[in-house]
Design an enzyme around this catalytic site. Structure first.
Site, mmCIF file in Angstrom:
data_model
loop_
_atom_site.group_PDB
_atom_site.id
_atom_site.type_symbol
_atom_site.label_atom_id
_atom_site.label_comp_id
_atom_site.label_asym_id
_atom_site.label_seq_id
_atom_site.Cartn_x
_atom_site.Cartn_y
_atom_site.Cartn_z
ATOM 1 N N LYS A 74 0.816 -1.220 0.000
ATOM 2 C CA LYS A 74 0.000 0.000 0.000
ATOM 3 C C LYS A 74 0.850 1.269 0.000
ATOM 4 O O LYS A 74 0.553 2.239 0.689
ATOM 5 C CB LYS A 74 -0.982 0.006 1.168
ATOM 6 C CG LYS A 74 -1.846 -1.232 1.278
ATOM 7 C CD LYS A 74 -2.529 -1.603 -0.035
ATOM 8 C CE LYS A 74 -3.559 -0.571 -0.489
ATOM 9 N NZ LYS A 74 -4.149 -0.937 -1.801
ATOM 10 N N SER A 75 1.889 1.260 -0.822
ATOM 11 C CA SER A 75 2.764 2.430 -0.935
ATOM 12 C C SER A 75 2.833 2.947 -2.365
ATOM 13 O O SER A 75 3.843 3.500 -2.793
ATOM 14 C CB SER A 75 4.179 2.078 -0.457
ATOM 15 O OG SER A 75 4.194 1.750 0.913
ATOM 16 N N TRP A 79 0.004 2.101 -8.913
ATOM 17 C CA TRP A 79 0.357 3.239 -9.759
ATOM 18 C C TRP A 79 1.720 3.029 -10.416
ATOM 19 O O TRP A 79 1.892 3.229 -11.612
ATOM 20 C CB TRP A 79 0.357 4.505 -8.906
ATOM 21 C CG TRP A 79 0.522 5.783 -9.653
ATOM 22 C CD1 TRP A 79 0.328 6.006 -10.989
ATOM 23 C CD2 TRP A 79 0.891 7.043 -9.094
ATOM 24 N NE1 TRP A 79 0.566 7.324 -11.288
ATOM 25 C CE2 TRP A 79 0.908 7.979 -10.158
ATOM 26 C CE3 TRP A 79 1.201 7.472 -7.806
ATOM 27 C CZ2 TRP A 79 1.237 9.321 -9.950
ATOM 28 C CZ3 TRP A 79 1.518 8.812 -7.604
ATOM 29 C CH2 TRP A 79 1.530 9.723 -8.661
ATOM 30 N N HIS A 137 7.416 -7.207 -2.395
ATOM 31 C CA HIS A 137 7.282 -6.474 -1.128
ATOM 32 C C HIS A 137 8.383 -6.868 -0.142
ATOM 33 O O HIS A 137 8.368 -6.397 0.994
ATOM 34 C CB HIS A 137 5.932 -6.782 -0.474
ATOM 35 C CG HIS A 137 4.744 -6.155 -1.151
ATOM 36 N ND1 HIS A 137 4.748 -4.858 -1.617
ATOM 37 C CD2 HIS A 137 3.492 -6.650 -1.414
ATOM 38 C CE1 HIS A 137 3.559 -4.584 -2.151
ATOM 39 N NE2 HIS A 137 2.792 -5.649 -2.036
ATOM 40 N N SER A 167 -4.180 3.244 4.352
ATOM 41 C CA SER A 167 -4.509 2.546 3.114
ATOM 42 C C SER A 167 -4.547 1.030 3.345
ATOM 43 O O SER A 167 -5.463 0.338 2.903
ATOM 44 C CB SER A 167 -3.477 2.886 2.038
ATOM 45 O OG SER A 167 -3.794 2.252 0.823
ATOM 46 N N ARG A 287 -8.677 3.187 -3.873
ATOM 47 C CA ARG A 287 -9.514 3.799 -2.838
ATOM 48 C C ARG A 287 -9.538 5.315 -2.998
ATOM 49 O O ARG A 287 -10.496 5.886 -3.473
ATOM 50 C CB ARG A 287 -9.036 3.402 -1.440
ATOM 51 C CG ARG A 287 -10.072 3.659 -0.340
ATOM 52 C CD ARG A 287 -9.591 3.181 1.006
ATOM 53 N NE ARG A 287 -8.560 4.019 1.572
ATOM 54 C CZ ARG A 287 -8.807 5.096 2.340
ATOM 55 N NH1 ARG A 287 -10.046 5.429 2.621
ATOM 56 N NH2 ARG A 287 -7.820 5.812 2.831
ATOM 57 N N GLY A 289 -5.992 7.363 -3.005
ATOM 58 C CA GLY A 289 -4.717 7.758 -3.578
ATOM 59 C C GLY A 289 -4.294 9.172 -3.236
ATOM 60 O O GLY A 289 -3.569 9.814 -3.994
#
Length: 323
Positions: A74-75, A79, A137, A167, A287, A289
């Site tokens: 979630k970093s 994107w 990850h 997030s 969600r 961003g």
């Protein structure tokens, strides 16, 4: 976790006896998202992903032309996957044409190393077109030896820990509602700050790649989600130059930025409906961003707990976060 709708990363029916034997020898804690998580090489993992990490370490062979996207969960992973795919394949798939990102979720275009390896060690990454793009990850020290010893490039993206936590908090509640229903956010923040969180400790993860990027800037590029949001075209150019596909025309940059933007991707049917092969709903990856979105979820006191921990852990590193 018996539900068939649960992500394959949180299931344990595919664990080998070898993995089960390994788990029995490792420190364990009751987890968030999973009933039990295990500490392997300094980080806390769900059993299935731990199996994937071990398989990846044993079997993955990096090519010098590979590009590895490394992030803490979630970093900005989705994107960055879209951006890297569009950058590397922009001559094969011009933005003005029928681009794969218009009909395929970024997670289906860029493989998740330990995720693909969690079910079987026989993953055919050799069949990917060159240059291959893959994502992980895992911490830097747990990467397969071939990634660290080859000339492949690593792009690492990190995010403000408060936004990252929030997030992941919302993602997790959607991913495993039964496991997270009675897990208060105060307990989750405490576990996160103690490092006893899936993939954690967060600060160790970030600092490993931060120091590697300073020691070997031709090998590891350190990017922050915040700078990418604030000056997207500048950062995209920097990434493109690093991975060896720099721009010659300003026009191309803005077209790729627009194609890969949260606003564009989140509106596509492929990212709003259905599930990915890993069992996760496509829209779970989109969600808000936003920068500073943590304010909608965290109280000031909980935010201060994370801020104090961040200041303590990053002291003397030269690494700072805004917001």
């Amino acid at each position: 976790m018996a539900s068939s709708s649960v992500s394959v990363y949180l299931k344990d029916e595919n664990l080998t006896q070898e993995t089960r034997d390994l788990l029995s020898s490792l420190p364990s804690e009751k987890g968030w998202l999973v009933s039990q998580m295990y500490q392997f090489e300094g980080s806390w993992q769900a059993p299935a992903l731990l199996q994937g990490i071990v398989n990846c370490q044993k079997h993955f062979e990096a090519n010098d032309s590979d590009v590895i996207l490394a992030t803490f969960p979630k970093s900005g992973t989705t994107w960055l996957k879209a951006l890297l795919f569009a950058l590397i394949h922009r001559h094969k798939f011009p933005v003005s044409g029928k681009h794969p990102l218009l009909v395929t979720n970024p997670h289906s275009l860029v493989p998740f190393l330990e995720g693909d390896y969690c079910v079987s060690p026989e993953v055919k990454f050799s069949e990917l077109p060159s240059p291959r793009i893959m994502q992980t990850h895992v911490t830097h020290h747990s990467l397969p030896v071939s990634i660290k010893s080859s000339c492949c490039k690593i792009v690492y993206c990190c995010r403000n820990p408060k936004d990252k936590f929030v997030s992941l908090w919302h993602f997790g509640r959607k991913l495993a509602p039964e496991e997270t229903a009675e897990y208060p956010i105060e307990t989750a923040v405490e576990a996160f700050c103690e490092g006893k969180f899936i993939g954690g400790p967060f600060w160790d993860h970030v600092l490993e790649y931060w120091y590697e990027s300073r020691k070997n800037p031709n090998k590891v590029l350190f990017v922050t989600y915040e700078e990418l949001k604030k000056q997207t075209e500048v950062e995209v150019k920097r990434i493109a130059n690093f991975i060896g596909c720099g721009f010659t025309a300003e026009e191309e940059v803005s077209e790729i930025v627009k194609l890969c933007s949260f606003e564009s991707l989140s509106k596509l049917e492929v990212n709003r409906q259905g599930k990915l092969p890993n069992g996760i709903e496509s829209n779970s990856y989109f969600r808000k961003g936003e920068i500073g979105g943590w304010r909608d979820t965290l109280s000031e006191s909980l935010a201060e707990v994370i801020d104090r921990t961040t200041e303590e852990k990053f002291r003397g590193s030269g690494l700072k976060f805004s917001c």
